[in-house]
Design a protein around this motif. Structure first.
Motif, PDB file in Angstrom:
ATOM      1  N   UNK A  34       0.854  -1.201   0.000  1.00 51.73           N
ATOM      2  CA  UNK A  34       0.000   0.000   0.000  1.00 51.73           C
ATOM      3  C   UNK A  34       0.884   1.244   0.000  1.00 51.73           C
ATOM      4  N   UNK A  35       1.464   1.538  -1.159  1.00 54.24           N
ATOM      5  CA  UNK A  35       2.476   2.599  -1.270  1.00 54.24           C
ATOM      6  C   UNK A  35       1.973   3.967  -0.836  1.00 54.24           C
ATOM      7  N   UNK A  36       0.717   4.279  -1.111  1.00 55.03           N
ATOM      8  CA  UNK A  36       0.214   5.607  -0.750  1.00 55.03           C
ATOM      9  C   UNK A  36      -0.433   5.646   0.633  1.00 55.03           C
ATOM     10  N   UNK A  37      -0.468   4.497   1.308  1.00 57.53           N
ATOM     11  CA  UNK A  37      -0.949   4.437   2.680  1.00 57.53           C
ATOM     12  C   UNK A  37      -2.431   4.730   2.864  1.00 57.53           C
ATOM     13  N   UNK A  38      -3.227   4.508   1.823  1.00 56.12           N
ATOM     14  CA  UNK A  38      -4.657   4.829   1.910  1.00 56.12           C
ATOM     15  C   UNK A  38      -5.526   3.664   2.386  1.00 56.12           C
ATOM     16  N   UNK A  42      -3.976  -0.906  -4.821  1.00 53.00           N
ATOM     17  CA  UNK A  42      -4.410  -0.928  -6.221  1.00 53.00           C
ATOM     18  C   UNK A  42      -3.482  -1.875  -6.985  1.00 53.00           C
ATOM     19  N   UNK A  43      -3.910  -2.306  -8.184  1.00 52.39           N
ATOM     20  CA  UNK A  43      -3.033  -3.155  -8.975  1.00 52.39           C
ATOM     21  C   UNK A  43      -1.775  -2.381  -9.357  1.00 52.39           C
ATOM     22  N   UNK A  44      -1.880  -1.073  -9.598  1.00 52.38           N
ATOM     23  CA  UNK A  44      -0.699  -0.278  -9.944  1.00 52.38           C
ATOM     24  C   UNK A  44       0.337  -0.331  -8.821  1.00 52.38           C
ATOM     25  N   UNK A  45      -0.110  -0.234  -7.573  1.00 52.53           N
ATOM     26  CA  UNK A  45       0.811  -0.336  -6.445  1.00 52.53           C
ATOM     27  C   UNK A  45       1.429  -1.731  -6.379  1.00 52.53           C
ATOM     28  N   UNK A  46       0.598  -2.747  -6.502  1.00 58.82           N
ATOM     29  CA  UNK A  46       1.086  -4.126  -6.446  1.00 58.82           C
ATOM     30  C   UNK A  46       2.042  -4.409  -7.601  1.00 58.82           C
ATOM     31  N   UNK A  47       1.718  -3.904  -8.778  1.00 59.88           N
ATOM     32  CA  UNK A  47       2.553  -4.093  -9.966  1.00 59.88           C
ATOM     33  C   UNK A  47       3.964  -3.566  -9.718  1.00 59.88           C
ATOM     34  N   UNK A  48       4.055  -2.360  -9.192  1.00 56.55           N
ATOM     35  CA  UNK A  48       5.372  -1.761  -8.929  1.00 56.55           C
ATOM     36  C   UNK A  48       6.183  -2.588  -7.938  1.00 56.55           C
ATOM     37  N   UNK A  49       5.542  -3.008  -6.846  1.00 53.42           N
ATOM     38  CA  UNK A  49       6.246  -3.791  -5.828  1.00 53.42           C
ATOM     39  C   UNK A  49       6.633  -5.153  -6.387  1.00 53.42           C
ATOM     40  N   UNK A  50       5.721  -5.819  -7.070  1.00 50.61           N
ATOM     41  CA  UNK A  50       6.018  -7.153  -7.606  1.00 50.61           C
ATOM     42  C   UNK A  50       7.118  -7.089  -8.663  1.00 50.61           C
ATOM     43  N   UNK A  95       1.505 -12.027 -14.087  1.00 50.12           N
ATOM     44  CA  UNK A  95       0.223 -12.642 -14.410  1.00 50.12           C
ATOM     45  C   UNK A  95      -0.297 -13.461 -13.227  1.00 50.12           C
ATOM     46  N   UNK A  96       0.582 -14.198 -12.575  1.00 47.56           N
ATOM     47  CA  UNK A  96       0.179 -14.980 -11.406  1.00 47.56           C
ATOM     48  C   UNK A  96      -0.307 -14.100 -10.277  1.00 47.56           C
ATOM     49  N   UNK A  97       0.400 -13.016 -10.035  1.00 48.59           N
ATOM     50  CA  UNK A  97      -0.014 -12.088  -8.991  1.00 48.59           C
ATOM     51  C   UNK A  97      -1.298 -11.354  -9.368  1.00 48.59           C
ATOM     52  N   UNK A  98      -1.449 -10.998 -10.633  1.00 52.74           N
ATOM     53  CA  UNK A  98      -2.671 -10.304 -11.058  1.00 52.74           C
ATOM     54  C   UNK A  98      -3.883 -11.223 -10.933  1.00 52.74           C
ATOM     55  N   UNK A  99      -3.681 -12.484 -11.258  1.00 53.56           N
ATOM     56  CA  UNK A  99      -4.766 -13.458 -11.132  1.00 53.56           C
ATOM     57  C   UNK A  99      -5.245 -13.554  -9.686  1.00 53.56           C
ATOM     58  N   UNK A 100      -4.288 -13.628  -8.749  1.00 54.80           N
ATOM     59  CA  UNK A 100      -4.652 -13.670  -7.326  1.00 54.80           C
ATOM     60  C   UNK A 100      -5.335 -12.362  -6.915  1.00 54.80           C
ATOM     61  N   UNK A 110     -11.274  -2.891  -7.841  1.00 55.53           N
ATOM     62  CA  UNK A 110      -9.942  -2.631  -8.362  1.00 55.53           C
ATOM     63  C   UNK A 110      -8.896  -2.408  -7.290  1.00 55.53           C
ATOM     64  N   UNK A 111      -9.236  -2.729  -6.052  1.00 59.29           N
ATOM     65  CA  UNK A 111      -8.294  -2.562  -4.942  1.00 59.29           C
ATOM     66  C   UNK A 111      -8.555  -3.628  -3.894  1.00 59.29           C
TER      67      UNK A 111
END
Length: 127
Positions: A34-38, A42-50, A95-100, A110-111
């Motif tokens: 949770x990069x923005x601490x809200x 979001x998938x965008x946050x997860x995408x960056x970390x993954x 893809x594996x992480x997005x599926x989960x 979307x979050x």
């Protein structure tokens, strides 16, 4: 609601949802994503970390994770390996992480909130 508050409520109600160490681990992992601490991932946050995780694991920096490089917390490499070659590309990993992510986004907003994230972690450990 922070996990520690939920645990306190669960204890008052007569049960504890998770062991304290597991609960703290889940909350720490959630906070890392949770990069923005809200309070939502979001998938965008997860995408960056993954993507960063993949890059950190890729010791030889060839864009592919071999089995000895892969450090999956709960799932084996084969759970992400869609082409069966016992290596992972970034696309397979994401893809594996997005599926989960999509599977556990119960309200399809979307979050992921902490409860949804915990459900995903529990499922990954039991698969």
């Amino acid at each position: 609601m922070k996990l520690t508050k939920r645990l306190a409520i669960g204890a008052i109600a007569g049960g504890i949802a998770a062991a304290p160490a597991v609960a703290q681990e889940a909350e720490a992992a959630f906070d890392r994503l949770d990069a923005d601490g809200n309070g939502h991932i979001s998938w965008a946050e997860a995408y960056d970390v993954r993507t960063s995780e993949f890059t950190e694991m890729d010791a030889d920096m060839n864009g592919i994770l071999a089995e000895e490089e892969f450090q999956g917390p709960a799932r084996p490499l084969s759970a992400f390996d869609t082409d069966g070659d016992m290596t992972l590309s970034l696309a397979e990993f994401l893809q594996g992480h997005r599926s989960m992510f999509d599977r556990f986004d119960e309200d399809a907003d979307g979050a992921l909130v902490l409860d949804e994230f915990e459900a995903a972690r529990s499922a990954a450990r039991s698969d």
